[in-house]
Enzyme design. Structure first.
Site, PDB file in Angstrom:
ATOM      1  N   HIS A 112       6.574   5.510  12.171  1.00  0.00           N
ATOM      2  CA  HIS A 112       6.991   4.830  10.934  1.00  0.00           C
ATOM      3  C   HIS A 112       8.010   4.372  10.914  1.00  0.00           C
ATOM      4  CE1 HIS A 112       6.974   3.395   6.817  1.00  0.00           C
ATOM      5  NE2 HIS A 112       6.370   4.362   5.995  1.00  0.00           N
TER       6      HIS A 112
ATOM      7  N   ARG B 284       6.287   1.956  -1.682  1.00  0.00           N
ATOM      8  CA  ARG B 284       7.693   2.449  -1.485  1.00  0.00           C
ATOM      9  C   ARG B 284       7.859   1.487  -0.393  1.00  0.00           C
ATOM     10  NH1 ARG B 284       5.893   7.422  -3.590  1.00  0.00           N
ATOM     11  NH2 ARG B 284       3.871   6.557  -3.456  1.00  0.00           N
ATOM     12  N   THR B 285       7.196   1.572   0.565  1.00  0.00           N
ATOM     13  CA  THR B 285       7.562   0.746   2.146  1.00  0.00           C
ATOM     14  C   THR B 285       7.619  -0.766   1.532  1.00  0.00           C
ATOM     15  OG1 THR B 285       6.755   2.575   2.988  1.00  0.00           O
ATOM     16  CG2 THR B 285       7.385   0.620   4.160  1.00  0.00           C
TER      17      THR B 285
ATOM     18  N   ARG C 150       2.959  -4.343   9.042  1.00  0.00           N
ATOM     19  CA  ARG C 150       2.136  -2.754   8.074  1.00  0.00           C
ATOM     20  C   ARG C 150       1.282  -2.787   8.500  1.00  0.00           C
ATOM     21  NH1 ARG C 150       2.511   2.221   3.771  1.00  0.00           N
ATOM     22  NH2 ARG C 150       3.729   2.567   4.856  1.00  0.00           N
TER      23      ARG C 150
ATOM     24  N   LYS D 198     -10.365 -14.708   5.065  1.00  0.00           N
ATOM     25  CA  LYS D 198     -11.763 -15.565   5.443  1.00  0.00           C
ATOM     26  C   LYS D 198     -11.704 -15.657   7.352  1.00  0.00           C
ATOM     27  CE  LYS D 198      -9.997 -19.294   2.195  1.00  0.00           C
ATOM     28  NZ  LYS D 198      -9.311 -20.325   2.283  1.00  0.00           N
TER      29      LYS D 198
END
Ligand code: NCD
Length: 307
Positions: free
Chosen positions: A132, A54-55, A104, A82
């Site tokens: 958040h 959702r975010t 995030r 990598k």
């Protein structure tokens, strides 16, 4: 305002201005054509180092509704696999010319570090257990529409895995800024090591407070952040702290139920309660787009009123 990293950086007036702007975007989003040209030519990159449904979709939808160009970076298919460092990745993305970066990351403080490596605005979409802030903004926007304009004196219980929850940390700050009373409800093992400076009361028994509160915010049990057993069994947790149907019946008739998602149905919340009339879960998601539009417009916009 250049970055959006934590509710701590805002005073009540700034926070309420964002909520007012969020209300305007909710109205715009109900139009037949919700797209506005206000951020045309601005480039927003989303950099997600943790899983998200959702975010991430919410930020990308918000940016597109404001006519931004959106660059999506997914760790699973990137050079991070990598061994590229966070700094190199950020500088590479920034070199392509971006105005904002939505981050995030599993480490608390990563978004703040990133502000040193780019001139773009940095928006915290969740960092470790720390913060958040756009979730808090959308939660307050949702509550204000039902109980506002003032949340002064509103009684809110935040229930569950507070210890590992950035949502709880940001919601506590936002609720406090707006004058609400907060009670954390959890077993001691799911509370933070110290609650010094937290503007909250604590209850260890959900049944003690259930009939008195105006709002119950459930938190997801963060199994992926728990290194040891913090409660005997999931069943026992649900029996004592879950919002079961029987418990939900003891709520005040007009009490509201919130959950940031993703939900563990049958653990912290019963499926019938999550889908019942008092639940704001789906509305929270819808308002999340408007909340993120408000943040993007505040950071990147001209300051002109929204059409
Ligand atoms: C939360 C998160 O990722 O912090 N989800 C969300 O953004 N709505 C809560 C969670 O994962 O439990």
């Amino acid at each position: 305002m250049k970055h959006f990293l934590s509710i701590d950086d805002l005073d009540r007036e700034q926070f309420e201005a964002l909520l007012d702007l969020g209300e305007q975007f909710i109205a715009v989003n109900q139009r037949e054509i919700p797209k506005l040209p206000v951020l045309r030519g601005k480039v927003v990159a989303s950099l997600f180092y943790e899983d998200s449904t959702r975010t991430r979709l919410s930020f990308e939808t918000a940016a597109k509704r404001l006519s931004c160009d959106v660059m999506t970076f997914s760790v699973a298919s990137s050079s991070v696999k990598k061994g590229e460092s966070l700094r190199d990745t950020v500088q590479t993305v920034a070199a392509m010319g971006i105005d904002a970066i939505v981050v995030r990351h599993p480490s608390a403080g990563a978004p703040l570090r990133i502000t040193d490596w780019t001139d773009a605005s940095v928006i915290n979409a969740g960092d470790g257990r720390h913060a958040h802030p756009t979730q808090a903004l959308l939660d307050m926007l949702t509550l204000r529409r039902h109980r506002g304009p003032s949340l002064d004196g509103l009684r809110v219980a935040i229930v569950g895995d507070v210890r590992h929850s950035r949502v709880a940390r940001s919601d506590v700050k936002a609720l406090h800024l707006l004058g609400a009373h907060i009670t954390l409800v959890a077993p001691p093992t799911l509370l933070p090591e110290s609650l010094e400076g937290w503007p909250v009361q604590v209850a260890y028994d959900l049944d003690d407070v259930i009939s008195e509160v105006d709002v119950v915010m459930l938190l997801r049990m963060q199994f992926e952040r728990q290194q040891q057993a913090l409660f005997p069994t999931v069943r026992e947790y649900t029996a004592r702290y879950g919002l079961t149907s029987a418990r939900a019946e003891r709520l005040k008739p007009d009490a509201l139920i919130m959950h940031p998602g993703p939900m563990n149905r049958g653990v912290e919340i019963a499926a019938e309660v999550a889908d019942g009339p008092a639940s704001l879960v789906i509305e929270q998601v819808a308002n999340g787009v408007a909340a993120r539009q408000a943040v993007l417009y505040t950071l990147l916009g001209s300051g002109a009123p929204v059409a």
